[in-house]
Design an enzyme around this catalytic site. Structure first.
Site, mmCIF file in Angstrom:
data_model
loop_
_atom_site.group_PDB
_atom_site.id
_atom_site.type_symbol
_atom_site.label_atom_id
_atom_site.label_comp_id
_atom_site.label_asym_id
_atom_site.label_seq_id
_atom_site.Cartn_x
_atom_site.Cartn_y
_atom_site.Cartn_z
ATOM 1 C CG ASP A 73 -5.162 6.024 2.260
ATOM 2 O OD1 ASP A 73 -5.225 5.588 3.672
ATOM 3 O OD2 ASP A 73 -4.412 6.765 1.960
ATOM 4 C CB SER A 94 0.074 -3.560 3.070
ATOM 5 O OG SER A 94 1.008 -2.600 3.750
ATOM 6 C CB CYS A 106 -3.730 1.716 7.410
ATOM 7 S SG CYS A 106 -3.628 3.264 8.328
ATOM 8 C CG ASN A 111 4.343 -1.699 5.375
ATOM 9 O OD1 ASN A 111 5.375 -2.013 5.705
ATOM 10 N ND2 ASN A 111 3.502 -2.534 5.096
ATOM 11 C CB CYS A 165 -0.860 -0.021 1.064
ATOM 12 S SG CYS A 165 -0.173 0.207 2.879
HETATM 13 P P1 4NP Z 1 -1.882 2.759 4.205
HETATM 14 O O1 4NP Z 1 -2.335 4.309 4.730
HETATM 15 O O2 4NP Z 1 -1.237 3.128 2.613
HETATM 16 O O3 4NP Z 1 -2.859 1.949 4.029
HETATM 17 O O4 4NP Z 1 -0.615 2.282 5.182
HETATM 18 C C1 4NP Z 1 -1.678 5.390 4.684
HETATM 19 C C2 4NP Z 1 -0.557 5.626 5.446
HETATM 20 C C3 4NP Z 1 0.017 6.721 5.631
HETATM 21 C C4 4NP Z 1 -0.492 7.711 4.964
HETATM 22 C C5 4NP Z 1 -1.167 7.343 3.927
HETATM 23 C C6 4NP Z 1 -2.060 6.342 3.734
HETATM 24 N N1 4NP Z 1 0.579 9.064 4.819
HETATM 25 O O5 4NP Z 1 0.122 9.946 3.923
HETATM 26 O O6 4NP Z 1 1.411 9.299 5.851
#
Ligand code: 4NP
Length: 175
Positions: free
Chosen positions: A138, A24, A22, A20, A17
């Site tokens: 997301d 994945s 949330c 990494n 994702c």
């Molecule tokens: P993930 O979620 O891709 O499912 O792990 C996110 C985690 C952090 C961020 C975006 C999405 N971020 O912008 O820091």
């Protein structure tokens, strides 16, 4: 769905994702549990990564860990890593959680064979039709309910993926 061929005794899968922390890590915990139930954990190795580097070294987001706990999964040991092009050498299947992750991975793929190994996780959900969204949305800026919805989607896709692996590895054994 046909899976890319394994290049070793163990079938190696990476779930990818953006951060990494949330989606994945949740997918990794669910897929591991499903493979265990299917008796395939000795034949399939699962890890996860993000396309971005912001959270490298961090545990999974507390909301992801809580959502996993609510359903009896364990995401406590996770530490975030960033996907690199060299991962294509060590993985048979690279599964993107959404379309942006898919595009990033395809752009990183060094060879046509590597690109062939990149798929959307949700493409293994047999209930998803061509008209449906194939992303796991997301949940980072969302609510606890969004994490639960993400887990619903991930569980359905993991079931389809385990079926595909069972068939693929069984076919390998027969051949
Ligand atoms: P993930 O979620 O891709 O499912 O792990 C996110 C985690 C952090 C961020 C975006 C999405 N971020 O912008 O820091």
């Amino acid at each position: 769905m046909t899976l890319p061929e394994s290049r070793g005794d163990t079938y190696r899968i990476s779930l990818v994702c953006l951060g990494n922390i949330c989606r994945s890590p949740m997918a990794e915990a669910v897929l591991r549990a499903r493979l265990d139930e299917a008796g395939l954990s000795g034949r399939v190795a699962v890890d996860s990564a993000g396309t971005g580097s912001w959270h490298v070294g961090e545990p999974a987001d507390p909301r992801a860990r809580a959502a996993l706990r609510r359903r009896g999964y364990d995401g406590e040991a996770h530490r975030a890593r960033q996907f690199g092009a060299s991962w294509f050498d060590s993985h048979d299947l690279v599964l993107a959680l959404d379309h942006a992750n898919l595009a990033t991975l395809m752009a990183m793929a060094p060879t046509p064979d590597a690109a062939h190994r990149v798929r959307l996780l949700r493409s293994f959900d047999e209930s998803v039709t061509d008209r449906d969204d194939h992303a796991v949305p997301d949940p980072y800026y969302g609510t606890d309910a969004d994490f639960d919805t993400g887990l619903d989607i991930i569980e359905r896709a993991a079931d389809g993926l385990v079926d595909a692996l069972r068939w693929h590895l069984g076919a390998d054994q027969a051949g």
